[in-house]
Design an enzyme around this catalytic site. Structure first.
Site, PDB file in Angstrom:
ATOM      1  N   SER A 144      -7.302  -8.964  -7.386  1.00 48.01           N
ATOM      2  CA  SER A 144      -8.261  -8.022  -8.429  1.00 48.01           C
ATOM      3  C   SER A 144      -9.308  -8.289  -8.569  1.00 48.01           C
ATOM      4  CB  SER A 144      -7.531  -7.430  -9.016  1.00 48.01           C
ATOM      5  OG  SER A 144      -6.572  -5.744  -8.508  1.00 48.01           O
ATOM      6  N   GLN A 198     -11.788   0.774  -9.500  1.00 46.38           N
ATOM      7  CA  GLN A 198     -12.977   0.538  -8.785  1.00 46.38           C
ATOM      8  C   GLN A 198     -13.808   1.035  -7.981  1.00 46.38           C
ATOM      9  OE1 GLN A 198     -10.218   1.340  -4.756  1.00 46.38           O
ATOM     10  NE2 GLN A 198      -9.147  -0.725  -5.299  1.00 46.38           N
ATOM     11  N   ASP A 223       0.358  -0.932  -9.979  1.00 40.40           N
ATOM     12  CA  ASP A 223       0.514  -1.206  -8.928  1.00 40.40           C
ATOM     13  C   ASP A 223       2.216  -1.794  -9.364  1.00 40.40           C
ATOM     14  OD1 ASP A 223      -2.015  -0.846  -7.661  1.00 40.40           O
ATOM     15  OD2 ASP A 223      -1.932  -2.953  -7.899  1.00 40.40           O
TER      16      ASP A 223
HETATM   17  C1  S3P Z   1      -8.392  -2.041  -7.787  1.00 34.32           C
HETATM   18  C2  S3P Z   1      -7.911  -1.051  -8.929  1.00 34.32           C
HETATM   19  C3  S3P Z   1      -6.481  -0.709  -8.405  1.00 34.32           C
HETATM   20  C4  S3P Z   1      -5.251  -0.933  -8.075  1.00 34.32           C
HETATM   21  C5  S3P Z   1      -5.289  -1.763  -6.924  1.00 34.32           C
HETATM   22  C6  S3P Z   1      -7.011  -2.447  -7.359  1.00 34.32           C
HETATM   23  C7  S3P Z   1      -9.015  -3.454  -8.605  1.00 34.32           C
HETATM   24  O1  S3P Z   1      -7.106   1.029  -7.704  1.00 34.32           O
HETATM   25  O2  S3P Z   1      -4.777  -0.048  -7.058  1.00 34.32           O
HETATM   26  O3  S3P Z   1      -4.597  -2.650  -6.558  1.00 34.32           O
HETATM   27  O4  S3P Z   1      -8.965  -4.471  -8.235  1.00 34.32           O
HETATM   28  O5  S3P Z   1      -9.509  -2.620  -9.617  1.00 34.32           O
HETATM   29  P1  S3P Z   1      -8.067   2.094  -7.843  1.00 34.32           P
HETATM   30  O6  S3P Z   1      -8.812   1.741  -8.825  1.00 34.32           O
HETATM   31  O7  S3P Z   1      -8.477   3.038  -6.888  1.00 34.32           O
HETATM   32  O8  S3P Z   1      -6.906   2.372  -9.280  1.00 34.32           O
END
Ligand code: S3P
Length: 438
Positions: free
Chosen positions: A20, A165, A321
C-alpha cells in the site's frame, strides 16, 4: 506448488516493502515537485504496475532493485499516455490513479486484467463525477475512460463503504479541485495517504468523529518531493506470524515491519489469542510506525484460544487483507473463529469468502459461509488440491494451511503470489523445519 507439513518455523525473514505504501510512494512522488528517492520499494508485481503507469504519464522512473528514483512532474505536469494504461491486477493502482487523472488536461483510459474487470468502480466514479469529472465506464467496470480538461470542485463526500482506495482517490482528485475536499469515512481505514501527503508537505485535516473519521485537504496545495523509506509489509508478515504462532517450538524474527495503528490489528488479535509476539525497537520512519517483530509459539501443548472468537464491526477494516490467513488460524483455535461484517471480501482479487470456504472444505475443515463472512471450527486439516483463484493472499494463506495439514498439499496457480510477495515460497521454505515425511 507442492507443500509438505512442517514441525516448526525458525529463523529470520526479510519481508518485501509495504504494498500500500509503495503504490502511494510511486504515485505521490510522480505528482510532487522535485526528485524523490524511495528505499525498500516493494518488489510486488502490483507496485511495478504502478511504476509503469506513472512512467507512461511522462514521469522519469529510475529502478535499481528496491531503490527507486522518481522525478516528479508536479500535480498538473503529467502528460498524455500513448495508449490505455494497464493497471493489471491492482485495485489500488486504478482507484488512486483515477483520482489523479480526473483533474488533468488530457484524456486517459485505464484497463486491467480479468480479475480487475470484475471489481466495482462505481465507488470512485460517482464521487469523481460529483466533483465535475467526466468519466465513461460501461456498467461501472474497466475500461474507465477519463476525459481531461474538466474543472473539478471540492466536495464533501460521505463514503458508504470503508475503503482506503476510495478515500485516497477522492483526496487526490481534491488536489486539483477548487476549494476544500472532505471525505467522511464510516470507520477509519488505513491512513497511509494522509501520512504520506503530510510527509510531502500537504496540510491534511483529520478529525475522529463518531462514527468514523473526517479528512480534508485544500485544493491549492502542492506536493514537495522528499525521500522515503518504506517499511516491510505487515500483511505479508501475517502469514509468518500465524505459522510461527501455531507450530510448536517456533521462533521467527521479522525486522523493520510497518505497524501503522490502522493496519496492526493482526498483532492485537494474535496476542489476545495467546500468541507471544515481541514488538521491539519501535520507531517512526517517514511518518509511519515501524518495529522489529519476533513471534514465538506458546509453550506446552495448549492451542491458541480466546474468550470470544468472533471478529466483526470496526476492526474488520483494519484486518481486511489478513482475513484469508485468519481463516487458517481459525482451524487451529480451540473454539474456531467467526468473521462477520466482511462482505467487502467478496470484491477483492477473488471473492475471498467463497475462495476461503471452498478451499477449507477441500482440506476437511468444518466451515459455514455467511453473506458477510464465515465460521470455521477447530479442524484437523488434510492435504488437498487448492485453487488459488488467481488471488495472491489465498495462495499464501493455504500455503500456511499446508504446513498444519496431514499429507501433501498442491496449490494450483500459485505464481499469483508475485502480486504482493515475489519469492514467498522460497522465503517460507528457508524457515520451515520438518522431520516428518509427507
Ligand atoms: C488498500 C486498501 C484496501 C486493501 C487493499 C489495499 C490500499 O482495499 O484491501 O489490499 O492500499 O488502499 P479497499 O480500499 O478496497 O478496502
Amino acid at each position: 506448488m507442492k507443500l509438505k507439513p512442517a514441525d516448526s518455523i525458525r529463523g529470520k525473514v526479510e519481508l518485501p516493502g509495504d504494498k500500500s505504501i509503495s503504490h502511494r510512494a510511486a504515485m505521490f512522488a510522480a505528482i510532487a515537485d522535485g526528485e524523490t528517492r524511495i528505499e525498500n520499494f516493494s518488489r510486488a508485481v502490483d507496485c511495478h504496475t504502478t511504476l509503469d503507469a506513472v512512467e507512461s504519464l511522462g514521469v522519469c522512473v529510475q529502478r535499481n532493485g528496491t531503490t527507486i528514483i522518481i522525478n516528479g512532474k508536479g500535480k498538473t505536469g503529467l502528460t498524455a499516455p500513448k495508449g490505455p494504461i494497464d493497471c493489471g491486477n491492482s485495485g489500488t493502482t486504478i482507484r488512486i490513479l483515477s483520482g489523479i487523472l480526473a483533474g488533468q488536461s488530457f484524456d486517459s483510459i485505464l484497463t486491467g486484467d480479468e480479475s480487475l474487470a470484475k471489481r466495482p468502480m462505481k465507488r470512485i466514479i460517482e464521487p469523481l463525477r460529483k466533483m465535475g469529472a467526466k468519466i465513461e465506464a460501461i456498467n461501472d467496470r474497466v475500461p474507465i475512460h477519463i476525459f481531461g480538461g474538466q474543472p473539478l470542485v471540492g466536495v464533501e463526500h460521505e463514503m458508504q463503504i470503508a475503503s482506503a482506495q476510495v478515500k485516497s482517490c477522492i483526496l487526490l482528485a481534491g488536489l486539483n479541485a477548487a476549494g476544500n475536499t472532505t471525505v467522511i469515512e464510516p470507520v477509519a481505514t488505513r491512513d497511509h495517504t494522509e501520512r504520506m501527503l503530510s510527509w510531502f508537505g500537504i496540510d491534511v485535516v483529520e478529525e475522529d468523529i463518531d462514527p468514523g473519521k473526517l479528512i480534508s485537504i485544500d485544493g491549492s496545495a502542492g506536493l514537495t518531493a522528499r525521500d522515503l523509506s518504506i517499511p516491510a509489509d505487515i500483511s505479508s508478515a501475517a502469514f509468518f506470524l500465524v505459522a510461527a504462532a501455531c507450530l510448536p517450538n517456533s521462533e521467527l524474527t521479522m525486522p523493520n515491519v510497518g505497524i501503522n495503528p490502522t493496519r496492526h490489528a493482526i498483532l492485537e488479535v494474535l496476542q489476545q489469542l495467546g500468541a507471544i509476539i515481541a514488538v521491539e525497537n519501535h520507531r517512526i520512519v517517514c511518518n509511519e510506525s515501524v518495529a522489529d517483530l519476533t513471534v514465538r509459539s506458546k509453550k506446552g501443548s495448549d492451542r491458541l484460544d480466546g474468550s470470544s472468537n468472533t471478529l466483526s464491526g470496526d476492526i474488520i477494516a483494519n484486518l481486511i487483507d489478513e482475513i484469508p490467513i485468519l481463516a487458517i488460524l481459525g482451524t487451529q483455535l480451540e473454539s474456531g473463529l467467526e468473521i462477520r461484517d466482511a462482505a467487502e471480501l467478496r470484491f477483492k482479487e477473488s471473492d475471498r469468502i467463497t475462495s476461503i470456504v471452498e478451499n477449507l472444505r477441500r482440506m476437511g475443515a468444518e466451515v459455514v459461509e455467511f453473506p458477510d463472512g464465515f465460521r470455521v471450527e477447530c479442524s484437523k486439516l488434510k492435504g488437498a488440491v487448492i485453487d488459488s483463484f488467481g488471488d495472491h493472499r489465498i495462495a499464501m494463506a493455504f500455503a500456511v494451511a499446508a504446513l498444519f495439514a496431514d499429507g501433501e498439499t498442491k496449490i494450483n496457480d500459485a505464481e499469483c503470489v508475485d502480486i504482493s510477495f515475489p519469492g514467498f515460497f522460497e522465503t517460507l521454505a528457508s524457515v520451515v523445519k520438518s522431520e516428518r515425511p509427507a
